[in-house]
Design a protein around this motif. Structure first.
Motif, short mmCIF file in Angstrom:
data_model
loop_
_atom_site.label_atom_id
_atom_site.label_comp_id
_atom_site.label_asym_id
_atom_site.label_seq_id
_atom_site.Cartn_x
_atom_site.Cartn_y
_atom_site.Cartn_z
N THR A 31 12.67 6.86 1.48
CA THR A 31 11.79 7.03 0.32
C THR A 31 11.86 5.81 -0.57
O THR A 31 12.94 5.26 -0.79
N ILE A 32 10.70 5.38 -1.05
CA ILE A 32 10.68 4.35 -2.08
C ILE A 32 10.31 5.03 -3.39
O ILE A 32 9.28 5.70 -3.47
N ILE A 33 11.17 4.90 -4.40
CA ILE A 33 10.83 5.49 -5.69
C ILE A 33 10.72 4.39 -6.73
O ILE A 33 11.17 3.26 -6.52
N GLY A 34 10.11 4.73 -7.84
CA GLY A 34 9.91 3.76 -8.90
C GLY A 34 8.80 4.22 -9.81
O GLY A 34 8.01 5.10 -9.43
N PRO A 35 8.73 3.65 -11.03
CA PRO A 35 7.69 4.09 -11.97
C PRO A 35 6.29 3.65 -11.52
O PRO A 35 6.15 2.85 -10.60
N ASN A 36 5.25 4.19 -12.19
CA ASN A 36 3.88 3.76 -11.94
C ASN A 36 3.74 2.27 -12.10
O ASN A 36 4.28 1.70 -13.04
N GLY A 37 3.03 1.65 -11.19
CA GLY A 37 2.77 0.21 -11.33
C GLY A 37 3.92 -0.66 -10.89
O GLY A 37 3.90 -1.87 -11.08
N ALA A 38 4.96 -0.07 -10.26
CA ALA A 38 6.12 -0.86 -9.84
C ALA A 38 5.83 -1.67 -8.58
O ALA A 38 6.50 -2.65 -8.31
N GLY A 39 4.80 -1.23 -7.81
CA GLY A 39 4.46 -1.96 -6.59
C GLY A 39 4.67 -1.15 -5.32
O GLY A 39 4.68 -1.71 -4.23
N LYS A 40 4.83 0.18 -5.46
CA LYS A 40 5.09 1.01 -4.28
C LYS A 40 3.87 1.08 -3.35
O LYS A 40 3.98 0.83 -2.16
N THR A 41 2.72 1.43 -3.95
CA THR A 41 1.50 1.50 -3.15
C THR A 41 1.15 0.14 -2.56
O THR A 41 0.74 0.04 -1.39
N THR A 42 1.35 -0.90 -3.36
CA THR A 42 1.11 -2.27 -2.90
C THR A 42 1.92 -2.56 -1.64
O THR A 42 1.42 -3.17 -0.69
N THR A 43 3.18 -2.12 -1.66
CA THR A 43 4.04 -2.35 -0.50
C THR A 43 3.45 -1.73 0.76
O THR A 43 3.33 -2.38 1.79
N LEU A 44 3.06 -0.45 0.66
CA LEU A 44 2.50 0.23 1.83
C LEU A 44 1.21 -0.43 2.30
O LEU A 44 0.99 -0.62 3.50
N LYS A 45 0.34 -0.76 1.33
CA LYS A 45 -0.94 -1.37 1.70
C LYS A 45 -0.75 -2.72 2.37
O LYS A 45 -1.52 -3.11 3.25
N THR A 46 0.28 -3.44 1.95
CA THR A 46 0.53 -4.75 2.57
C THR A 46 1.08 -4.59 3.98
O THR A 46 0.73 -5.33 4.88
N ILE A 47 1.94 -3.57 4.16
CA ILE A 47 2.49 -3.34 5.50
C ILE A 47 1.37 -3.04 6.50
O ILE A 47 1.35 -3.56 7.61
N ILE A 48 0.39 -2.24 6.08
CA ILE A 48 -0.67 -1.84 7.01
C ILE A 48 -1.75 -2.92 7.12
O ILE A 48 -2.58 -2.90 8.03
N LEU A 80 -0.94 5.22 8.07
CA LEU A 80 -0.77 5.39 6.63
C LEU A 80 -1.59 6.60 6.19
O LEU A 80 -2.77 6.71 6.50
N VAL A 81 -0.94 7.53 5.49
CA VAL A 81 -1.66 8.62 4.83
C VAL A 81 -1.85 8.14 3.39
O VAL A 81 -0.91 8.15 2.61
N PRO A 82 -3.05 7.68 3.05
CA PRO A 82 -3.20 6.97 1.78
C PRO A 82 -3.18 7.88 0.55
O PRO A 82 -3.40 9.09 0.67
N GLU A 83 -2.91 7.27 -0.58
CA GLU A 83 -2.94 8.00 -1.85
C GLU A 83 -4.35 8.55 -2.07
O GLU A 83 -5.34 7.85 -1.84
N GLY A 84 -4.44 9.81 -2.50
CA GLY A 84 -5.75 10.43 -2.73
C GLY A 84 -6.46 10.78 -1.44
O GLY A 84 -7.65 11.05 -1.44
N CYS A 85 -5.74 10.76 -0.33
CA CYS A 85 -6.20 11.22 0.99
C CYS A 85 -7.26 10.35 1.65
O CYS A 85 -7.19 10.10 2.84
#
Lengths: 234, 284
Positions: A31-48, A80-85
């Protein structure tokens, strides 16, 4: 299975990730945790491959994928199961699932995969001929997960799968993810729901302001003072 | 009453051809949000290619149509791959508008701005059914239009390729996550869109006479149909075309053929005023 080295990503002039390193091993839930805007979604999007990194390397099953477009990375059996489906609202549930099996490898196993998705989510079978846009929030999440499973992936990344769901549904979704891990999927999870996420995970990473500040076994992180104060409200 | 039914028959036949010439425009608009201003110029170009092949080399117009359609597909594919993909919105429209004028000028230069027609000797004459005349060329044209529409509908609805087009249309990011090569879908769709207008151009060329600047007249009508039918909706385009075909034909019969070209624009204004989303509110 998945390795990220010194990953740096920007949106235009704004740097969001400042050199991130992490790994996900076979059969793990990380699991990657962190506050909003920390870069979590960015990480997943870059991997894919939806975002392009400035620097750093991404390895999927030992193979460097930096120069591959999204549709080529998906062939390495990562989903990737994206945010907001991001389901296809004007296609039926069935058609959404069909598209999950778009790649030739997945088409060969279409029947058995469809059967196991319907077994996992009987609700989707009931609604197979309905337009996906008419589904409820929980059903959409099921469809997004089912669609990803149709591609017969080995690694599944989830971006905030419980976002906007009622607490009981959120628990259901995380239980499903744990169940998937037990049947052999390797999982990388991004969650706001830190306590529940760490409970089902083996290991975790904490990202703040685009930097990795903590990592460790899930139960270790749960006992960490900073994690307790910032994320668990203790 | 006889006159009325005859006018409706003619309107349906003409409307079917309107539908085919507009379908490519709708498809490209629906999938890529690009208004292809050069669509009608490509239709006229296809008509000229077939005219040229049949009058100089005695190639059968229907063989010529297949060749021209293939050529237009390739042109559309590479036009998107190397030029159009770099642009979007108004810039794409301006670029394609420039292309339409460039094609028109080139056609004037090569073939002159005089009226031409593709002669199909075995399609002259009319069918007579219950006392109503159905010109054979229009009837065959209509059958071909129906066949092409049926094929397009089938491909979009039932094949993986068609589902991939619809998915890309609704959400290109999610489509890429499914392993769909979104750029390839755009290139192929652009090629198909241009090729469709080519088929329509040839069928029109066998029925009416044509000349290079006719493209300016056609593109206006086509955009009116796209707005009336609902931007990007294929079934809306079909229904809208037939309605405009019938009304134009009735106006030509009962009022004067001078006013018939106005019908599409009156409908366009009424659509924008009363229901801007068109007959079908959504894409495909």
């Amino acid at each position: 299975m998945l390795e990220v080295k010194n990953l740096e990503v920007s949106y235009g002039q704004l740097k969001v990730l400042w050199g991130i390193n992490f790994t996900v091993k076979k059969d793990e839930i990380v699991t990657i945790i962190g506050p909003n805007g920390a870069g979590k979604t960015t990480t997943l999007k870059t991997i894919i491959g939806l975002l392009k990194e400035d620097k750093g390397e991404i390895y999927i099953k030992g193979e460097k994928v930096n120069n591959l477009p999204v549709h080529e990375r998906v062939k390495k059996k990562i989903a990737l199961v994206p945010e907001g489906c991001e389901i296809f609202p004007y296609l039926t549930v069935q058609e959404n699932l069909d598209l999950g099996a778009y790649l030739s490898d997945a088409r060969k196993r279409y029947k058995e995969n469809l059967e196991s998705v319907f077994k996992l989510f009987p609700r989707l079978k009931e609604r197979r001929n309905q337009l996906a846009g008419t589904l409820s929030g929980g059903e959409r999440q099921m469809l997004a997960i089912g669609r990803a499973l149709m591609s017969a992936p080995e690694i599944v990344m989830f971006d905030e799968p419980t976002l906007g769901l009622a607490p009981n549904l959120a628990v259901e979704v995380l239980k499903t993810i744990k169940g998937l891990n037990e049947t052999g999927y390797t999982i990388l999870l991004v969650e706001q729901n830190v306590k529940m996420a760490l409970k089902i995970s083996h290991r975790g990473y904490v990202i703040e302001n685009g930097r990795l500040i903590l990592s460790g076994e899930a139960d270790e992180l749960m006992r960490n003072k900073h994690v307790k104060e910032a994320y668990l409200g203790l | 009453m006889n006159l009325f039914i005859q006018a409706v028959i003619t309107g349906v036949l003409v409307g079917g051809i309107y539908a085919l010439v507009t379908l490519g425009l709708t498809l490209i608009f629906g999938v890529m949000d690009i208004g292809n201003a050069a669509q009608a110029a490509f239709a006229i170009l296809a008509a000229y290619i077939v005219y040229w092949l049949s009058s100089l080399y005695h190639v059968d117009p229907f063989i010529g149509m297949i060749l021209a359609t293939g050529l237009l597909f390739v042109m559309g594919f590479y036009l998107y791959k190397y030029i159009v993909y770099k642009t979007s919105g108004l810039m794409a429209f301006a670029l394609l508008y420039f292309l339409s004028i460039f094609l028109e000028s080139t056609m004037v230069f090569v073939w002159g701005n005089t009226y031409r027609g593709i002669k199909v000797p075995y399609l002259s004459g009319s069918l007579q059914i219950y006392g109503y005349y159905i010109p054979l060329d229009r009837f065959i044209g209509f059958l071909m239009v129906s066949a092409v529409l049926a094929i397009i509908a089938y491909v979009l609805k039932y094949t993986y390729f068609g589902k991939a087009i619809r998915a890309t249309m609704q959400n290109p990011y999610a489509a890429a996550l499914m392993g769909i090569n979104v750029d390839r879908i755009y290139q192929v769709t652009f090629g198909i869109g241009i090729a469709l207008s080519g088929i329509a151009g040839v069928i029109l060329g066998t029925i009416y006479s044509f000349y290079p600047s006719l493209q300016g007249v056609w593109i206006g009508l086509m955009f009116a149909i796209v707005v009336f039918g609902g931007m990007g909706s294929l079934s809306g385009t079909l229904i809208g075309s037939i309605i405009i075909g019938i009304i134009s034909s009735l106006v030509a019969t009962y009022v004067s053929s001078v006013w018939a070209p106005l019908v599409a624009y009156v409908i366009l204004v009424l659509t924008l005023w009363i229901k801007p989303s068109g007959i079908k509110g959504r894409k495909i």
